[in-house]
Enzyme design. Structure first.
Site, PDB file in Angstrom:
ATOM      1  N   VAL A 189       0.961  -1.285   0.198  1.00  0.00           N
ATOM      2  CA  VAL A 189       0.157  -0.050  -0.040  1.00  0.00           C
ATOM      3  C   VAL A 189       0.847   1.321  -0.074  1.00  0.00           C
ATOM      4  O   VAL A 189       0.627   2.154  -0.642  1.00  0.00           O
ATOM      5  CB  VAL A 189      -0.963   0.071   1.143  1.00  0.00           C
ATOM      6  CG1 VAL A 189      -1.891   1.225   1.123  1.00  0.00           C
ATOM      7  CG2 VAL A 189      -1.752  -1.195   1.343  1.00  0.00           C
ATOM      8  N   LYS A 201      -6.483  -1.538   9.950  1.00  0.00           N
ATOM      9  CA  LYS A 201      -7.757  -2.062  10.936  1.00  0.00           C
ATOM     10  C   LYS A 201      -7.685  -2.653  12.230  1.00  0.00           C
ATOM     11  O   LYS A 201      -8.258  -2.450  13.323  1.00  0.00           O
ATOM     12  CB  LYS A 201      -8.914  -2.861   9.962  1.00  0.00           C
ATOM     13  CG  LYS A 201      -8.365  -3.984   9.473  1.00  0.00           C
ATOM     14  CD  LYS A 201      -7.988  -3.397   7.910  1.00  0.00           C
ATOM     15  CE  LYS A 201      -6.986  -4.571   7.638  1.00  0.00           C
ATOM     16  NZ  LYS A 201      -7.012  -4.528   6.087  1.00  0.00           N
ATOM     17  N   GLU A 226     -10.275   5.511   6.087  1.00  0.00           N
ATOM     18  CA  GLU A 226     -11.175   4.951   4.803  1.00  0.00           C
ATOM     19  C   GLU A 226     -10.680   3.717   4.385  1.00  0.00           C
ATOM     20  O   GLU A 226     -11.369   2.657   4.346  1.00  0.00           O
ATOM     21  CB  GLU A 226     -11.511   6.014   3.856  1.00  0.00           C
ATOM     22  CG  GLU A 226     -12.593   5.774   2.891  1.00  0.00           C
ATOM     23  CD  GLU A 226     -13.908   5.618   3.451  1.00  0.00           C
ATOM     24  OE1 GLU A 226     -14.577   6.565   3.728  1.00  0.00           O
ATOM     25  OE2 GLU A 226     -14.607   4.600   3.713  1.00  0.00           O
ATOM     26  N   GLY A 280      -0.996  -9.387  -3.229  1.00  0.00           N
ATOM     27  CA  GLY A 280      -0.808  -8.387  -2.060  1.00  0.00           C
ATOM     28  C   GLY A 280      -2.061  -8.129  -1.578  1.00  0.00           C
ATOM     29  O   GLY A 280      -2.497  -7.177  -1.034  1.00  0.00           O
ATOM     30  N   GLU A 335      -3.183 -10.198   4.292  1.00  0.00           N
ATOM     31  CA  GLU A 335      -2.715  -9.591   5.459  1.00  0.00           C
ATOM     32  C   GLU A 335      -1.226 -10.439   5.643  1.00  0.00           C
ATOM     33  O   GLU A 335      -0.922 -11.584   5.234  1.00  0.00           O
ATOM     34  CB  GLU A 335      -3.388  -9.766   6.650  1.00  0.00           C
ATOM     35  CG  GLU A 335      -4.635  -8.795   6.728  1.00  0.00           C
ATOM     36  CD  GLU A 335      -4.312  -7.528   6.697  1.00  0.00           C
ATOM     37  OE1 GLU A 335      -3.451  -7.005   7.639  1.00  0.00           O
ATOM     38  OE2 GLU A 335      -4.693  -6.787   5.847  1.00  0.00           O
ATOM     39  N   ASP A 391     -10.028 -10.349  10.371  1.00  0.00           N
ATOM     40  CA  ASP A 391      -9.804  -8.885   9.877  1.00  0.00           C
ATOM     41  C   ASP A 391     -11.334  -8.422   9.536  1.00  0.00           C
ATOM     42  O   ASP A 391     -11.658  -7.178   9.533  1.00  0.00           O
ATOM     43  CB  ASP A 391      -9.118  -9.124   8.325  1.00  0.00           C
ATOM     44  CG  ASP A 391      -9.059  -8.100   7.627  1.00  0.00           C
ATOM     45  OD1 ASP A 391      -8.262  -7.138   7.921  1.00  0.00           O
ATOM     46  OD2 ASP A 391      -9.996  -7.628   6.630  1.00  0.00           O
ATOM     47  N   LYS A 438     -13.394  -4.804  10.676  1.00  0.00           N
ATOM     48  CA  LYS A 438     -13.761  -3.828   9.931  1.00  0.00           C
ATOM     49  C   LYS A 438     -15.252  -3.676  10.243  1.00  0.00           C
ATOM     50  O   LYS A 438     -15.699  -2.751  10.270  1.00  0.00           O
ATOM     51  CB  LYS A 438     -13.705  -4.140   8.643  1.00  0.00           C
ATOM     52  CG  LYS A 438     -12.257  -4.367   7.820  1.00  0.00           C
ATOM     53  CD  LYS A 438     -12.188  -5.194   6.519  1.00  0.00           C
ATOM     54  CE  LYS A 438     -10.915  -5.100   6.077  1.00  0.00           C
ATOM     55  NZ  LYS A 438     -10.625  -6.111   4.859  1.00  0.00           N
ATOM     56  N   GLY A 465      -5.677  -4.710  -2.226  1.00  0.00           N
ATOM     57  CA  GLY A 465      -4.541  -4.413  -3.342  1.00  0.00           C
ATOM     58  C   GLY A 465      -4.221  -2.983  -3.277  1.00  0.00           C
ATOM     59  O   GLY A 465      -4.516  -1.880  -2.512  1.00  0.00           O
TER      60      GLY A 465
HETATM   61  N1  NAP Z   1      -2.586  -4.879   1.318  1.00  0.00           N
HETATM   62  C1  NAP Z   1      -4.157  -4.495   0.980  1.00  0.00           C
HETATM   63  O1  NAP Z   1      -4.420  -4.729   0.051  1.00  0.00           O
HETATM   64  C2  NAP Z   1      -4.311  -3.653   2.289  1.00  0.00           C
HETATM   65  C3  NAP Z   1      -5.839  -3.305   1.984  1.00  0.00           C
HETATM   66  C4  NAP Z   1      -6.265  -2.490   3.179  1.00  0.00           C
HETATM   67  C5  NAP Z   1      -5.407  -2.260   4.127  1.00  0.00           C
HETATM   68  N2  NAP Z   1      -4.285  -2.595   4.209  1.00  0.00           N
HETATM   69  C6  NAP Z   1      -3.462  -2.323   5.659  1.00  0.00           C
HETATM   70  O2  NAP Z   1      -2.336  -1.604   5.011  1.00  0.00           O
HETATM   71  C7  NAP Z   1      -1.255  -1.815   5.895  1.00  0.00           C
HETATM   72  C8  NAP Z   1       0.215  -2.057   5.082  1.00  0.00           C
HETATM   73  O3  NAP Z   1      -0.223  -3.163   4.561  1.00  0.00           O
HETATM   74  P1  NAP Z   1       0.646  -3.680   3.368  1.00  0.00           P
HETATM   75  O4  NAP Z   1      -0.229  -4.712   2.613  1.00  0.00           O
HETATM   76  O5  NAP Z   1       1.264  -2.769   2.528  1.00  0.00           O
HETATM   77  O6  NAP Z   1       1.849  -4.509   4.119  1.00  0.00           O
HETATM   78  P2  NAP Z   1       3.188  -4.913   3.524  1.00  0.00           P
HETATM   79  O7  NAP Z   1       3.254  -5.040   1.845  1.00  0.00           O
HETATM   80  O8  NAP Z   1       3.664  -6.084   4.232  1.00  0.00           O
HETATM   81  O9  NAP Z   1       4.251  -3.519   4.016  1.00  0.00           O
HETATM   82  C9  NAP Z   1       4.431  -3.370   5.159  1.00  0.00           C
HETATM   83  C10 NAP Z   1       5.363  -2.381   5.412  1.00  0.00           C
HETATM   84  O10 NAP Z   1       5.570  -1.820   6.670  1.00  0.00           O
HETATM   85  C11 NAP Z   1       6.976  -1.518   7.112  1.00  0.00           C
HETATM   86  N3  NAP Z   1       7.134  -1.875   8.433  1.00  0.00           N
HETATM   87  C12 NAP Z   1       6.708  -2.712   9.284  1.00  0.00           C
HETATM   88  N4  NAP Z   1       7.284  -2.784  10.528  1.00  0.00           N
HETATM   89  C13 NAP Z   1       7.858  -1.396  10.468  1.00  0.00           C
HETATM   90  C14 NAP Z   1       8.304  -0.700  11.675  1.00  0.00           C
HETATM   91  N5  NAP Z   1       8.257  -1.116  12.930  1.00  0.00           N
HETATM   92  N6  NAP Z   1       8.659   0.745  11.420  1.00  0.00           N
HETATM   93  C15 NAP Z   1       8.482   1.316   9.999  1.00  0.00           C
HETATM   94  N7  NAP Z   1       8.200   0.456   8.906  1.00  0.00           N
HETATM   95  C16 NAP Z   1       7.674  -0.738   9.139  1.00  0.00           C
HETATM   96  C17 NAP Z   1       7.773  -2.598   6.186  1.00  0.00           C
HETATM   97  O11 NAP Z   1       9.053  -2.101   6.091  1.00  0.00           O
HETATM   98  P3  NAP Z   1      10.181  -2.876   5.136  1.00  0.00           P
HETATM   99  O12 NAP Z   1       9.743  -2.535   3.736  1.00  0.00           O
HETATM  100  O13 NAP Z   1      11.190  -2.568   5.404  1.00  0.00           O
HETATM  101  O14 NAP Z   1       9.923  -4.546   5.543  1.00  0.00           O
HETATM  102  C18 NAP Z   1       6.936  -2.436   4.771  1.00  0.00           C
HETATM  103  O15 NAP Z   1       7.277  -1.369   3.927  1.00  0.00           O
HETATM  104  C19 NAP Z   1      -1.600  -2.840   7.133  1.00  0.00           C
HETATM  105  O16 NAP Z   1      -2.153  -2.215   8.317  1.00  0.00           O
HETATM  106  C20 NAP Z   1      -2.823  -3.626   6.229  1.00  0.00           C
HETATM  107  O17 NAP Z   1      -3.666  -4.046   7.057  1.00  0.00           O
HETATM  108  C21 NAP Z   1      -3.613  -3.325   3.338  1.00  0.00           C
END
Ligand code: NAP
Length: 421
Positions: free
Chosen positions: A16, A98, A122, A180, A183, A194, A198, A296
């Site tokens: 994201v 969330k 949101e 992607g 979770e 999850d 929500k 996504g």
């Molecule tokens: N993916 C989806 O479709 C989606 C949809 C809705 C909501 N979300 C929410 O969005 C958030 C991010 O999801 P994502 O899918 O983008 O996760 P992701 O691809 O696993 O990326 C996680 C990111 O967080 C960083 N991170 C983890 N621990 C950290 C810390 N202590 N300090 C600083 N950075 C840290 C990681 O750093 P590194 O790059 O160094 O590993 C990475 O860049 C989550 O809360 C998720 O629930 C995701």
């Protein structure tokens, strides 16, 4: 009204975070600058120059120029520390987390009030569907009777693939992860946790109810077995993971997350792949239906973008319904019509938990029951029978104990080895 310039400190550059970076670069109309990006692993290769990154959260949190923190990391406890600190430092926050918001809802509400800064989320609920803002701004509590929907893109993707393409559960989950959608800990998706987080956010904005995660019953898709899919297919049904909350006659609200059979013609029937769909039931406008991608990089980033845009106009959630006089209570004293399958051979034990069994089947390997059971008994039964898979058939306001014929059938209908439905 002049739009504010936003100087952003971004936490997280994964699915994201990177999605947001791209989306912001394609939206020049919004006056935003990402000043710094905080991530966790210094050794990781990044698609943009190393000079953009920091590994110390305080670089962002103590920078007076940064007026907005966007929190997109996958660690909910660290996220809570970051978001609390940012709010205390007078920075507006946008988050997609969330789990963090659901587990700390009241504390985050208190921080927003004490420090008079907004927290917008949101993207945390159904990604690209603008459901939080609609519930917050459009609906009065009096008007809204129920909210029901598919709120987890990853499990909907898995269910679609296992149904339509006969992929194995494991392959479909792996694909969801590769895209992607899942979770970092996919059990949050597959166990319905999850979706519960929500639902908790939806309850606050739809009905002004602050509920703790442990007060909402959730059951996921991780126990589904071939028999369940076969049952659904033979009846022309699909299985969807559905979160729902509805008002009862006594102004209480019932809420839970369960897999559910949906039939052709149901609004959720054609909501496939990574899409989410939310149905609201209203006193005067009848039914409304929101559809959009529920996970996504870009769909989620688009919701973050919308929150950023709202911040340029100083938008904040007013949580009006929390302050409304009408006190609604959570009431989970209800009876559900469910399909329950298990390898448990002592079928009679299962029967005693049901008020009424309408249909049953047993082979050497496995079996199922269709019948009415209270939510309380269902919770006990799934502890007793850990392999039980449960799929909701019907839950309605007023479908209560006294309306049922209390009848325990002691002899299951035995259908030797063919599945007759
Ligand atoms: N993916 C989806 O479709 C989606 C949809 C809705 C909501 N979300 C929410 O969005 C958030 C991010 O999801 P994502 O899918 O983008 O996760 P992701 O691809 O696993 O990326 C996680 C990111 O967080 C960083 N991170 C983890 N621990 C950290 C810390 N202590 N300090 C600083 N950075 C840290 C990681 O750093 P590194 O790059 O160094 O590993 C990475 O860049 C989550 O809360 C998720 O629930 C995701």
């Amino acid at each position: 009204m002049a739009r504010k310039n936003l100087t952003i400190g971004l936490f997280g550059f994964g699915c994201v975070g990177f999605g947001l970076y791209e989306v912001l670069h394609k939206t020049p109309g919004l006056k935003t600058t990402i000043k710094n990006i905080c991530v966790k692993h210094p050794e990781k290769a990044r698609p943009i120059a190393a000079a953009n990154f920091t590994f110390d959260k305080n670089t962002i949190l103590s920078d007076p120029e940064i007026n907005v923190v966007v929190e997109l990391i996958d660690d909910s406890e660290v996220a809570f520390e970051i978001v609390s600190e940012a709010l205390k430092n007078g920075k507006a926050v946008v988050s997609a987390n969330k789990k963090m918001i659901a587990e700390h809802f009241q504390e985050l509400l208190d921080l927003q009030r004490e420090y008079q800064v907004p927290l917008l989320y949101e993207a945390a609920c159904c990604a690209s569907i603008p459901i939080i803002r609609n519930l917050e701004e459009y609906y009065d509590t009096d008007l809204l009777q129920s909210i029901e929907g598919i709120v987890n893109g990853s499990t909907n993707y898995i269910l679609t693939k296992t149904f339509a393409e006969n992929l194995s559960y494991e392959t479909a989950l792996r694909e969801a992860q590769e895209n992607g959608y899942a979770e970092s800990d996919p059990s949050l998706d597959t166990q319905g946790i999850d979706a519960k987080y929500k639902l908790l956010l939806l309850l606050a904005h739809a009905f002004g109810q602050i509920v703790k995660p442990q007060d909402i019953f959730n059951f996921g898709i991780n126990k589904l077995r071939d028999l369940d899919l076969q049952f659904a297919k033979e009846k022309g049904l699909k299985i969807k993971l559905v979160a729902q909350a509805f008002k009862n006659e006594n102004q209480s609200i019932s809420c839970f997350v369960l897999p559910k059979f949906v039939k052709p013609g149901d609004k959720l029937f054609d909501i496939d792949d990574v899409f989410n769909g939310i149905i609201t039931q209203n006193n005067f406008s009848d039914t409304q239906f929101f559809v959009g991608k529920g996970a996504g990089a870009f769909p989620t980033a688009s919701a973050v973008l919308s929150d950023l845009s709202a911040l340029t106009y100083d938008y904040r959630y007013e949580y009006k319904k929390l302050n409304q006089a009408e006190i609604l209570t959570i009431n989970n004293e209800l009876v559900l019509k469910v399909f329950l399958s298990s390898r448990e051979t002592k079928t009679q034990v299962l029967f005693t938990y049901f008020h009424k069994v309408e249909e049953s089947y047993r082979s050497q390997e496995t079996g199922y029951l269709v019948g009415y059971i209270s939510l309380k008994k269902l919770q006990q039964l799934i502890q007793l029978v850990p392999d039980a898979s449960v799929i909701l058939i019907e839950a309605k306001p007023g479908l209560k104990d006294q309306n049922l014929v209390t009848k325990v059938e002691l002899e299951p209908v035995y259908v030797s080895d063919s599945l007759i439905v």
